[in-house]
Scaffold this motif. Structure first.
Motif, PDB file in Angstrom:
ATOM      1  N   UNK A  39       7.346  13.762  -0.952  1.00 41.95           N
ATOM      2  CA  UNK A  39       7.336  14.375  -2.434  1.00 41.95           C
ATOM      3  C   UNK A  39       6.534  15.803  -1.624  1.00 41.95           C
ATOM      4  N   UNK A  40       5.651  15.823  -1.581  1.00 41.30           N
ATOM      5  CA  UNK A  40       4.890  16.624  -1.239  1.00 41.30           C
ATOM      6  C   UNK A  40       5.268  17.826  -0.458  1.00 41.30           C
ATOM      7  N   UNK A  41       5.938  17.648   0.513  1.00 35.93           N
ATOM      8  CA  UNK A  41       6.479  18.937   1.421  1.00 35.93           C
ATOM      9  C   UNK A  41       7.919  19.009   0.707  1.00 35.93           C
ATOM     10  N   UNK A  42       8.377  18.317  -0.499  1.00 34.44           N
ATOM     11  CA  UNK A  42       9.754  19.443  -1.437  1.00 34.44           C
ATOM     12  C   UNK A  42       8.643  20.320  -2.065  1.00 34.44           C
ATOM     13  N   UNK A  69       0.917  -1.468   0.329  1.00 36.65           N
ATOM     14  CA  UNK A  69      -0.267  -0.033   0.106  1.00 36.65           C
ATOM     15  C   UNK A  69       0.889   1.233   0.123  1.00 36.65           C
ATOM     16  N   UNK A  70       2.020   1.858   0.936  1.00 35.89           N
ATOM     17  CA  UNK A  70       2.517   2.470   1.243  1.00 35.89           C
ATOM     18  C   UNK A  70       3.454   2.445  -0.534  1.00 35.89           C
ATOM     19  N   UNK A  71       4.082   1.120  -1.178  1.00 36.70           N
ATOM     20  CA  UNK A  71       4.472   1.510  -2.416  1.00 36.70           C
ATOM     21  C   UNK A  71       3.978   2.214  -3.314  1.00 36.70           C
ATOM     22  N   UNK A  72       2.336   1.602  -3.446  1.00 39.17           N
ATOM     23  CA  UNK A  72       1.468   2.259  -4.350  1.00 39.17           C
ATOM     24  C   UNK A  72       1.446   3.728  -3.587  1.00 39.17           C
ATOM     25  N   UNK A  73       0.763   3.845  -2.786  1.00 41.50           N
ATOM     26  CA  UNK A  73       1.061   6.151  -2.229  1.00 41.50           C
ATOM     27  C   UNK A  73       2.498   6.594  -2.297  1.00 41.50           C
ATOM     28  N   UNK A  74       3.808   5.758  -2.727  1.00 39.46           N
ATOM     29  CA  UNK A  74       4.699   6.782  -3.185  1.00 39.46           C
ATOM     30  C   UNK A  74       4.760   7.541  -4.681  1.00 39.46           C
ATOM     31  N   UNK A  75       3.941   6.386  -5.083  1.00 35.48           N
ATOM     32  CA  UNK A  75       3.805   6.208  -6.401  1.00 35.48           C
ATOM     33  C   UNK A  75       2.465   7.724  -6.821  1.00 35.48           C
ATOM     34  N   UNK A  76       1.733   7.262  -6.523  1.00 33.88           N
ATOM     35  CA  UNK A  76       0.444   8.372  -6.734  1.00 33.88           C
ATOM     36  C   UNK A  76       1.386   9.586  -5.809  1.00 33.88           C
ATOM     37  N   UNK A  77       1.661   9.606  -5.080  1.00 29.51           N
ATOM     38  CA  UNK A  77       2.578  10.954  -4.535  1.00 29.51           C
ATOM     39  C   UNK A  77       2.803  11.957  -5.425  1.00 29.51           C
ATOM     40  N   UNK A  78       3.421  11.151  -6.496  1.00 28.05           N
ATOM     41  CA  UNK A  78       4.040  12.006  -7.387  1.00 28.05           C
ATOM     42  C   UNK A  78       2.723  13.564  -7.751  1.00 28.05           C
ATOM     43  N   UNK A  79       1.717  13.080  -8.390  1.00 30.24           N
ATOM     44  CA  UNK A  79       0.958  13.485  -9.007  1.00 30.24           C
ATOM     45  C   UNK A  79       0.463  14.700  -7.658  1.00 30.24           C
ATOM     46  N   UNK A  80       0.406  15.046  -6.303  1.00 29.04           N
ATOM     47  CA  UNK A  80      -0.036  15.891  -5.102  1.00 29.04           C
ATOM     48  C   UNK A  80       0.405  17.086  -5.199  1.00 29.04           C
ATOM     49  N   UNK A  81       1.634  17.277  -5.839  1.00 29.98           N
ATOM     50  CA  UNK A  81       2.738  18.998  -5.764  1.00 29.98           C
ATOM     51  C   UNK A  81       2.174  19.247  -7.555  1.00 29.98           C
ATOM     52  N   UNK A 135      -0.858  18.708  -8.950  1.00 29.37           N
ATOM     53  CA  UNK A 135      -2.283  19.109  -8.726  1.00 29.37           C
ATOM     54  C   UNK A 135      -2.838  20.203  -7.412  1.00 29.37           C
ATOM     55  N   UNK A 136      -1.610  19.726  -6.221  1.00 28.53           N
ATOM     56  CA  UNK A 136      -1.456  20.927  -5.221  1.00 28.53           C
ATOM     57  C   UNK A 136      -1.387  21.931  -4.976  1.00 28.53           C
ATOM     58  N   UNK A 137      -0.084  21.649  -5.737  1.00 24.04           N
ATOM     59  CA  UNK A 137       0.611  23.519  -5.276  1.00 24.04           C
ATOM     60  C   UNK A 137       1.485  23.396  -6.806  1.00 24.04           C
ATOM     61  N   UNK A 138       1.397  23.266  -7.745  1.00 16.50           N
ATOM     62  CA  UNK A 138       1.205  23.421  -9.044  1.00 16.50           C
ATOM     63  C   UNK A 138       2.494  23.321 -10.072  1.00 16.50           C
ATOM     64  N   UNK A 139       3.760  22.549  -8.827  1.00 14.49           N
ATOM     65  CA  UNK A 139       4.653  22.382  -9.355  1.00 14.49           C
ATOM     66  C   UNK A 139       5.386  20.835  -8.697  1.00 14.49           C
ATOM     67  N   UNK A 140       6.683  20.983  -9.312  1.00 10.85           N
ATOM     68  CA  UNK A 140       7.230  19.750  -8.520  1.00 10.85           C
ATOM     69  C   UNK A 140       8.252  19.342  -7.170  1.00 10.85           C
ATOM     70  N   UNK A 141       8.462  18.639  -7.190  1.00 14.27           N
ATOM     71  CA  UNK A 141       9.405  18.165  -6.325  1.00 14.27           C
ATOM     72  C   UNK A 141      10.772  19.380  -6.753  1.00 14.27           C
ATOM     73  N   UNK A 142      11.500  20.049  -5.228  1.00 12.29           N
ATOM     74  CA  UNK A 142      12.170  20.377  -5.159  1.00 12.29           C
ATOM     75  C   UNK A 142      12.501  21.750  -6.826  1.00 12.29           C
ATOM     76  N   UNK A 143      11.109  22.076  -6.793  1.00 11.36           N
ATOM     77  CA  UNK A 143      11.006  23.306  -7.874  1.00 11.36           C
ATOM     78  C   UNK A 143      11.757  24.747  -7.476  1.00 11.36           C
ATOM     79  N   UNK A 144      11.583  25.126  -5.618  1.00 14.62           N
ATOM     80  CA  UNK A 144      12.595  25.889  -5.278  1.00 14.62           C
ATOM     81  C   UNK A 144      13.662  25.813  -5.506  1.00 14.62           C
ATOM     82  N   UNK A 145      14.637  24.465  -5.220  1.00 15.55           N
ATOM     83  CA  UNK A 145      16.095  24.760  -5.135  1.00 15.55           C
ATOM     84  C   UNK A 145      16.596  25.183  -6.012  1.00 15.55           C
TER      85      UNK A 145
END
Length: 262
Positions: A99-102, A17-29, A31-41
């Motif tokens: 993925x989310x907090x980044x 279940x956590x492996x699936x959540x890990x993959x699904x979490x890619x789409x949260x940034x 949808x929710x934040x309008x960007x990808x992980x590390x956009x602010x790097x």
């Protein structure tokens, strides 16, 4: 045939279940934040070229495959199924949160989560590189070794780059090369030592490390000859560590070979 401890169904399902959540979490940034992980790097001399991050897709798919195999076999292909499954479940959970907090740019939390992932994955690599569970399908052990090797190597490189990015956007000068070389060398040392310890059984580990150093060299090709040279030296050292590690594995598997004089 020896009897090995089985993996509990609850822990196997948790990992899947956590492996699936890990993959699904890619789409949260997105949808929710309008960007990808590390956009602010920040752009650093030791940042990998963008193409290298495509390896995450391989990691996500293999993680789900491993989770499915855990559920089907109630085993991990190793002698420590519970610990390995916990290491991977912790990694998958931390990766989803990372993925989310980044993308949300939550301070230093992404680097802390990547550190947790790297530590858990190196422990998983140690277990996966050990003796296999001879009661489980050989394909299970092989898949686990490939997955853990790839994931652990990428996390080894990613954690250092992520901390460097945080330092570059807060307290350090991103245009200064010295401190970045220190971090690059530290990453290389950890990767070389890990390759020597587990790379003989997990060849995916040194392969992905080389992938990471090549990507860093590609990105630094037109900006820093020193970084390119350091990456080249690191690649040679990783290959050397793998050759030594592989030789050790072969000697253990064939202790009475003619080369020993027996």
């Amino acid at each position: 045939m020896s009897t090995q401890p089985r993996l509990s169904r609850a822990l196997a399902w948790t990992a899947l279940i956590l492996a699936v959540c890990q993959a699904a979490a890619v789409f949260i940034p997105l949808v929710q934040f309008g960007g990808e992980p590390n956009d602010s790097g920040v752009d650093l001399y030791i940042s990998p070229a963008g193409y290298a991050f495509g390896i995450w897709a391989v990691i996500y798919v293999l993680s789900i495959v491993v989770g499915v195999m855990f559920v089907r076999n109630q085993a991990t292909g190793t002698r420590s199924p519970r610990r390995l499954a916990i290491d991977l479940a912790l990694t998958f959970a931390a990766a989803a949160l990372w993925l989310i907090v980044s993308a949300a740019d939550v301070g230093w939390i992404p680097s802390i989560l990547l550190t947790v992932m790297a530590v858990a994955l190196l422990d998983a690599a140690r277990i996966a590189a050990g003796p296999a569970d001879d009661t489980a399908p050989h394909s299970l052990n092989t898949t686990v070794r490939i997955t853990v090797g790839i994931y652990a190597a990428w996390a080894t490189a990613a954690v250092f780059v992520n901390w460097a990015s945080d330092l570059g956007r807060t307290v350090a000068d991103p245009d200064s090369l010295g401190w970045q070389l220190v971090i690059l060398i530290a990453a290389a040392v950890v990767g070389i030592v890990a390759t020597y310890l587990v790379g003989g059984a997990l060849p995916a580990y040194p392969i992905v490390l080389v992938w990471a150093f090549v990507a860093i060299a590609v990105n630094a090709w037109s900006t820093s000859t020193v970084v390119v040279v350091c990456c080249a030296i690191a690649i040679v050292a990783v290959i050397g560590a793998y050759v030594l590690a592989r030789g050790r594995v072969v000697r253990r598997a064939h202790p009475l070979s003619p080369a020993t004089g027996s």
